[in-house]
Scaffold this motif. Sequence first.
Motif, short mmCIF file in Angstrom:
data_model
loop_
_atom_site.label_atom_id
_atom_site.label_comp_id
_atom_site.label_asym_id
_atom_site.label_seq_id
_atom_site.Cartn_x
_atom_site.Cartn_y
_atom_site.Cartn_z
N UNK A 143 17.62 44.48 28.70
CA UNK A 143 16.22 45.09 29.59
C UNK A 143 15.84 44.22 30.53
N UNK A 144 15.35 44.75 31.60
CA UNK A 144 14.68 43.64 32.54
C UNK A 144 13.83 42.58 32.11
N UNK A 145 12.69 43.12 30.90
CA UNK A 145 11.93 42.13 30.40
C UNK A 145 12.44 40.98 29.77
N UNK A 146 13.61 41.44 29.24
CA UNK A 146 14.47 40.21 28.61
C UNK A 146 15.11 39.39 29.64
N UNK A 147 15.44 39.60 30.90
CA UNK A 147 15.99 38.92 31.91
C UNK A 147 14.98 38.12 32.40
N UNK A 148 13.64 38.68 32.59
CA UNK A 148 12.55 37.69 32.73
C UNK A 148 12.09 37.04 31.90
N UNK A 149 11.96 37.17 30.98
CA UNK A 149 11.58 36.23 29.67
C UNK A 149 12.66 34.91 29.67
N UNK A 150 13.90 35.40 30.06
CA UNK A 150 14.91 34.21 29.60
C UNK A 150 14.83 33.36 30.94
N UNK A 151 14.67 34.07 32.05
CA UNK A 151 14.41 33.17 33.36
C UNK A 151 13.29 32.31 33.15
N UNK A 152 12.14 32.53 32.42
CA UNK A 152 11.11 31.85 32.38
C UNK A 152 11.39 30.72 31.38
N UNK A 153 12.05 30.72 30.51
CA UNK A 153 12.69 29.77 29.82
C UNK A 153 13.40 28.77 30.34
N UNK A 154 14.45 29.35 31.10
CA UNK A 154 15.40 28.44 31.78
C UNK A 154 14.56 27.58 32.52
N UNK A 155 13.70 28.03 33.33
CA UNK A 155 12.93 27.07 34.46
C UNK A 155 11.73 26.52 33.90
N UNK A 156 11.42 26.73 32.71
CA UNK A 156 10.23 26.23 31.92
C UNK A 156 8.92 26.76 32.61
N UNK A 157 8.93 27.92 32.77
CA UNK A 157 7.57 28.47 33.56
C UNK A 157 6.74 29.38 32.11
N UNK A 158 5.58 29.35 32.51
CA UNK A 158 4.75 30.11 31.54
C UNK A 158 4.83 31.68 31.69
N UNK A 159 4.40 32.27 30.51
CA UNK A 159 4.30 33.73 30.43
C UNK A 159 3.65 34.36 31.45
N UNK A 160 2.61 33.65 32.08
CA UNK A 160 1.85 34.08 33.23
C UNK A 160 2.70 34.58 34.44
N UNK A 161 3.90 34.05 34.50
CA UNK A 161 4.80 34.23 35.79
C UNK A 161 5.72 35.45 35.58
N UNK A 162 5.54 36.18 34.49
CA UNK A 162 6.47 37.13 33.90
C UNK A 162 6.56 38.24 34.83
#
Length: 190
Positions: A143-162
């Motif tokens: 699902x798109x939200x999983x892609x978002x969450x994994x991109x945040x992990x990959x670039x070490x961004x906070x959940x506020x950028x979701x």
Amino acid sequence: MTVRVVLVSPAFSRSLREARFDDDGPLEDAGLAAARAAAETLPAVGRLLASPTARCRGTAAALAGEAAAVAEPAGLAALDVGRWRGLTLAEVGAAEPAAVGAWLDDPAATPHGGESVAQLCARAAAWLDGTAEDGGRTLAVVEPEIVRALVLRAVDAPPSAFWRIDVPPLTATELSGRAGRWNLRAGRPL
């Protein structure tokens, strides 16, 4: 050991077209045809995974063939939106505007009674970091939200950028690396 994960967002479904919190409906005929046509654009993989939703399972089957074995890890499950499931964003916004505002502004908010964005991000990150033990190449229709969450992990961004990450249907986002260090290649259309 280097791991390669190709994340593919699902093809069009009625829920996606209507901006509806997933009601686990199937792919539309056009979405299914587009996924089948895109199958040739994907690299060979060692593992095929999917979020346990009808549109992700349907997209995975269209991409890899109906007989392909598809695992559905809990870490890749869609965001649990509690009582909002099956409703459109417009319906929820009209009935609960403050709740929607809180949900979009605060990654820890759960006005729907389900899972917060922050919880989803932590769950998905734990799944990604756990893949470092597996090695090889994985195709995950999620699902798109999983892609978002994994991109945040990959670039070490906070959940506020979701909510700042758009994930169109049938696009590939590639992650490579190992736990603690990931490289990102985003948004390749299939």
